[in-house]
Design a protein around this motif. Structure first.
Motif, PDB file in Angstrom:
ATOM      1  N   GLU A  31       0.927  -1.198  -0.053  1.00  0.00           N
ATOM      2  CA  GLU A  31      -0.062   0.094   0.031  1.00  0.00           C
ATOM      3  C   GLU A  31       0.888   1.261  -0.008  1.00  0.00           C
ATOM      4  OE1 GLU A  31      -2.425  -0.707   3.495  1.00  0.00           O
ATOM      5  OE2 GLU A  31      -3.711  -2.061   2.354  1.00  0.00           O
ATOM      6  N   LYS A  32       2.035   1.113   0.639  1.00  0.00           N
ATOM      7  CA  LYS A  32       2.834   2.417   0.744  1.00  0.00           C
ATOM      8  C   LYS A  32       3.364   2.625  -0.521  1.00  0.00           C
ATOM      9  CE  LYS A  32       5.428   3.276   4.490  1.00  0.00           C
ATOM     10  NZ  LYS A  32       4.822   4.305   5.037  1.00  0.00           N
ATOM     11  N   CYS A  33       3.852   1.369  -1.447  1.00  0.00           N
ATOM     12  CA  CYS A  33       4.542   1.580  -2.598  1.00  0.00           C
ATOM     13  C   CYS A  33       3.687   2.775  -3.529  1.00  0.00           C
ATOM     14  CB  CYS A  33       4.627   0.435  -3.334  1.00  0.00           C
ATOM     15  SG  CYS A  33       6.001  -0.584  -2.596  1.00  0.00           S
ATOM     16  N   SER A  34       2.353   2.787  -3.376  1.00  0.00           N
ATOM     17  CA  SER A  34       1.707   3.917  -4.373  1.00  0.00           C
ATOM     18  C   SER A  34       1.795   5.297  -3.708  1.00  0.00           C
ATOM     19  CB  SER A  34       0.277   3.478  -4.314  1.00  0.00           C
ATOM     20  OG  SER A  34      -0.471   3.498  -2.920  1.00  0.00           O
ATOM     21  N   VAL A  35       2.310   5.708  -2.470  1.00  0.00           N
ATOM     22  CA  VAL A  35       2.545   6.841  -2.065  1.00  0.00           C
ATOM     23  C   VAL A  35       3.773   7.262  -1.582  1.00  0.00           C
ATOM     24  CG1 VAL A  35       0.248   6.873  -1.251  1.00  0.00           C
ATOM     25  CG2 VAL A  35       2.133   6.060   0.310  1.00  0.00           C
ATOM     26  N   VAL A  36       4.786   6.469  -1.603  1.00  0.00           N
ATOM     27  CA  VAL A  36       6.092   6.740  -1.188  1.00  0.00           C
ATOM     28  C   VAL A  36       7.172   6.912  -2.760  1.00  0.00           C
ATOM     29  CG1 VAL A  36       8.333   6.126  -0.281  1.00  0.00           C
ATOM     30  CG2 VAL A  36       6.379   5.479   0.800  1.00  0.00           C
ATOM     31  N   GLU A  37       7.410   8.219  -2.930  1.00  0.00           N
ATOM     32  CA  GLU A  37       7.880   8.547  -4.325  1.00  0.00           C
ATOM     33  C   GLU A  37       9.295   7.721  -4.702  1.00  0.00           C
ATOM     34  OE1 GLU A  37       9.490  12.718  -6.731  1.00  0.00           O
ATOM     35  OE2 GLU A  37       8.672  12.952  -4.312  1.00  0.00           O
ATOM     36  N   GLU A  38      10.003   7.579  -3.634  1.00  0.00           N
ATOM     37  CA  GLU A  38      11.247   6.641  -3.993  1.00  0.00           C
ATOM     38  C   GLU A  38      11.112   5.362  -4.147  1.00  0.00           C
ATOM     39  OE1 GLU A  38      10.647   8.788  -1.491  1.00  0.00           O
ATOM     40  OE2 GLU A  38      12.472  10.086  -1.148  1.00  0.00           O
ATOM     41  N   TRP A  39       9.876   4.702  -3.907  1.00  0.00           N
ATOM     42  CA  TRP A  39       9.566   3.159  -4.110  1.00  0.00           C
ATOM     43  C   TRP A  39       8.803   2.912  -5.195  1.00  0.00           C
ATOM     44  CZ3 TRP A  39       7.575   1.532   1.738  1.00  0.00           C
ATOM     45  CH2 TRP A  39       8.439   1.688   2.425  1.00  0.00           C
ATOM     46  N   THR A  40       9.195   1.914  -6.056  1.00  0.00           N
ATOM     47  CA  THR A  40       8.622   1.323  -6.928  1.00  0.00           C
ATOM     48  C   THR A  40       8.362  -0.151  -6.888  1.00  0.00           C
ATOM     49  OG1 THR A  40       9.275   2.985  -8.731  1.00  0.00           O
ATOM     50  CG2 THR A  40       8.327   0.769  -9.813  1.00  0.00           C
ATOM     51  N   LEU A  41       7.186  -0.718  -6.773  1.00  0.00           N
ATOM     52  CA  LEU A  41       7.047  -2.225  -6.642  1.00  0.00           C
ATOM     53  C   LEU A  41       7.249  -2.872  -7.673  1.00  0.00           C
ATOM     54  CD1 LEU A  41       5.637  -4.236  -4.599  1.00  0.00           C
ATOM     55  CD2 LEU A  41       3.474  -3.986  -5.878  1.00  0.00           C
ATOM     56  N   ASP A  42       8.032  -4.086  -7.399  1.00  0.00           N
ATOM     57  CA  ASP A  42       8.645  -4.913  -8.596  1.00  0.00           C
ATOM     58  C   ASP A  42       7.462  -5.840  -8.698  1.00  0.00           C
ATOM     59  OD1 ASP A  42       9.686  -6.692 -10.383  1.00  0.00           O
ATOM     60  OD2 ASP A  42      11.309  -6.927  -9.225  1.00  0.00           O
ATOM     61  N   GLU A  43       6.542  -5.655  -9.884  1.00  0.00           N
ATOM     62  CA  GLU A  43       5.211  -6.606 -10.211  1.00  0.00           C
ATOM     63  C   GLU A  43       5.855  -8.005 -10.680  1.00  0.00           C
ATOM     64  OE1 GLU A  43       2.620  -5.676  -9.619  1.00  0.00           O
ATOM     65  OE2 GLU A  43       2.354  -3.592  -9.251  1.00  0.00           O
ATOM     66  N   ASP A  44       7.034  -8.144 -11.211  1.00  0.00           N
ATOM     67  CA  ASP A  44       7.425  -9.374 -11.571  1.00  0.00           C
ATOM     68  C   ASP A  44       8.135 -10.308 -10.401  1.00  0.00           C
ATOM     69  OD1 ASP A  44       6.630  -8.863 -14.282  1.00  0.00           O
ATOM     70  OD2 ASP A  44       8.906  -7.820 -14.640  1.00  0.00           O
ATOM     71  N   ASN A  45       8.436  -9.916  -9.542  1.00  0.00           N
ATOM     72  CA  ASN A  45       8.882 -10.559  -8.122  1.00  0.00           C
ATOM     73  C   ASN A  45       7.901 -11.653  -7.680  1.00  0.00           C
ATOM     74  OD1 ASN A  45      10.842 -10.938  -5.900  1.00  0.00           O
ATOM     75  ND2 ASN A  45       9.059 -10.346  -4.660  1.00  0.00           N
TER      76      ASN A  45
END
Length: 635
Positions: A558-572
């Motif tokens: 959930e935090k990945c959508s609001v923290v600018e420095e974070w990008t969720l790795d969808e392929d993980n």
């Protein structure tokens, strides 16, 4: 009635001391009415409490799931421990000794409970080894002719027998477990196919697979706990098709539990030799055969080869097996012409007496000692093995001057090792797939795919997971973890530290005089900060660990959508992996076997990692501080 009440209390006391007592419904006495009142106690109204009678008091244990099968508690303890020994596709536990003759099954149950109460986890006893010996023999006979375990008939080893070979690492208690396993296996009546056990003594894990596929035996086990502390031990199983998988281990557990139940019903222990050796059909020494296969592999790899008999005559190599099973590798290299005079810890010794304890090529103390040994003799390479030699690590010089003097030695492990091995396949098999565990770096992915033109597939951590995925993928040539577990298609997908060393030494021999091997991976991006923090559940419960992990990772996504420095790795495919905007990543995953949540971060600096990754994660973990040990974040 007073005498009857006393008799009942005495009877209950005797039953309570029996090894086959269960948490069954108890009856209570009544002071009035001149007789007894029978009261059934159920789980919802029977908390643990003291029960009062006119003459004594005792504790009622609340009914548990044991009652559903009416299994006596001492037996249930043993059956549960056999199941808990499962560690992926292996068995592992804390070695716990009991009498080699005489004694009762109750003694084993009490021993198992004591080991766990002392915080040492599940006990691996000679009794358990005996039961798994029976189980493995029965399982093999049940699968006779099944292509999943053998390329050929199981009847080629004298007397129409099913032949099982046993090896071990240098741990001193390995021989006790080998004896119990051998006795168990040979006790199985194969009717028209008797079971014969061969004991080959101290050897390596990958050699046991080689013995199977070469026809020296139908199946094999090695007794080892790899890099774990010396009080641990375990069992790995092989057929000519490779290691058994998790489902196979589940089948073995059921068969071992059946055997344990039969011994429980007899009330006695199966005999064993204690420290007197291994009782089996034949003592053999197969390791020289395996050594020869590795020598032949080096001969094939070194090209051009001006001196076929001594292809390594221009190399100076330090071998550091850490008193483990890989000690023979130094002799192998010397026979091929290498100078190995600077090698160290070449005598297998289960007490692991030297500075770094149980050998582990990831351990800083072992790496540092190998670097010093290389510096002392101007070595071209340093080779390290873990206890059973299914993993390896290396030390290489960063600089080599025009006169051949080496300097600035550095470790070759983790992402570096994967990258350098991949250089080999970029030439031999262009476009091949390399399967790694989930914790490899962003820089490695870029190097493999952009610089070498290979395909990189990240998968679940655990060498069996990585190997099985590589087997599935068309065009895959290597399965490797950052820990150093490496399996190659050309070697039958067995994780083999000595074969990895063969590939690396052959590359060195072919590149001699062309600079440092580290130059071949100079374009691999390596960030300066790389750390793993392991958060443990304080109650040691996998259930607690899972609950916390699911809560933390849900919040993290959930935090990945609001923290600018974070990008969720969808392929993980394992846990949650987050890419950092400045480069690097962090990930949270649950341990496969232990009550541990791993947090790994790779970053441009420690300061950046702490502010952008570690502090936010600590906040999420702190919401569960009552059940977690968070001290690792403070170090």
């Amino acid at each position: 009635m007073k005498n009857s009440a006393s008799l009942l209390i005495l009877l209950l006391t005797v039953i309570g001391n029996r090894q086959d007592v269960t948490a069954f419904v108890s009856s209570t006495t009544s002071r009035g009415g001149g007789g007894f009142t029978s009261t059934s106690l159920h789980a919802e109204d029977a908390p643990t409490k003291s029960f009062y009678s006119p003459s004594t008091s005792f504790e009622i244990v609340p009914p548990t799931e044991i009652d559903a099968s009416n299994t006596p508690p001492n037996l249930q303890t043993i059956l549960t421990s056999l199941k808990e020994l499962k560690s992926g596709s292996d068995l592992r536990g804390t070695f716990a000794s009991h009498a080699n003759s005489g004694g009762t099954i109750a003694n084993v149950s009490h021993l198992i409970k004591r080991i766990k109460a002392e915080g040492n986890g599940v006990a691996l006893t000679p009794f358990a080894s005996h039961c798994f010996g029976v189980a493995f023999a029965r399982w093999l006979l049940q699968h006779e002719g099944d292509n999943s375990i053998s390329n050929s008939q199981l009847n080629k080893h004298g007397n129409n027998a099913l032949t099982i070979c046993i090896g071990r690492d240098p741990r001193l208690h390995g021989e006790r477990l080998a004896d119990a396993f051998a006795r168990g296996a040979e006790s199985v009546d194969g009717v028209t196919k008797p079971v014969r056990v061969l004991y080959t003594g101290v050897t390596t894990t990958p050699s046991m697979y080689e013995f199977c596929r070469s026809g020296k035996c139908d199946a094999a086990i090695i007794i080892t706990a790899s890099h774990l502390p010396e009080d641990k031990n375990g069992i790995k199983f092989f057929s000519s098709k490779g290691g058994l998988d998790k489902k196979d281990i589940d089948d073995l557990i059921v068969l071992a539990q059946e055997e344990a139940t039969q011994w429980y019903n007899t009330g006695i222990m199966p005999p064993s030799s204690g420290n007197a050796g291994v009782l089996c059909s034949e003592r053999v020494n197969f390791l020289p055969y395996y050594k020869e296969t590795l020598k032949q592999a080096i001969g094939r790899e070194v090209d051009p080869n001006p001196n076929p008999a001594k292809p390594l005559s221009n190399l100076n190599i330090v071998v550091n097996p850490g008193n483990g099973s890989g000690s023979f590798f130094s002799d192998l290299l010397r026979e091929l012409g290498a100078n190995v005079a600077g090698s160290l810890h070449l005598t297998p010794d289960g007490t692991f007496p030297d500075t770094f304890g149980v050998p582990n090529p990831e351990k800083k103390e072992m790496v540092d000692e190998t670097i010093r040994a290389c510096m002392a003799c101007n070595a071209d390479i340093g080779v390290m093995f873990d206890t059973d030699a299914d993993r390896s690590g290396f030390v290489l010089p960063r600089s080599i001057d025009s006169s051949g003097v080496c300097s600035s030695y550095e470790p070759l492990n983790k992402n570096r090792l994967i990258a350098l091995l991949s250089v080999i396949f970029s030439t031999s098999t262009p476009g091949a797939t390399v399967v790694t565990d989930s914790t490899t770096s962003e820089g490695l992915n870029t190097f493999l795919e952009k610089k070498l033109g290979l395909k990189h597939f990240r998968y679940l951590r655990g060498y069996a997971n990585v190997i099985n995925k590589a087997k599935e993928l068309q065009g895959s040539e290597m399965a490797i973890e950052t820990s150093g577990h490496c399996a190659l298609r050309e070697n039958g997908w067995i994780d083999d530290g000595t074969y990895t060393a063969v590939k690396m030494i052959a590359l060195l021999a072919n590149s001699k005089g062309k600079g440092s091997l580290l130059d071949l991976i100079s374009e691999l991006e390596e960030l300066p900060f790389d750390e793993e923090i392991r958060v443990k559940a304080t109650d040691g419960s996998l259930e607690t660990t899972t609950d916390v992990f699911e809560s933390v990772t849900k919040s993290l996504k959930e935090k990945c959508s609001v923290v600018e420095e974070w990008t969720l790795d969808e392929d993980n495919l394992e846990g949650v992996r987050v890419r950092l905007s400045s480069g690097g990543f962090f990930m949270v995953r649950q341990s496969l076997h232990d009550p541990v949540i791993s947090f790994q971060v790779e970053s441009v600096s420690e300061e950046y990692a702490r502010s952008v990754a570690m502090s936010p994660l600590l906040e999420l973990f702190s919401e569960h501080a009552s059940v977690l040990d968070l001290s690792a974040f403070e170090k």
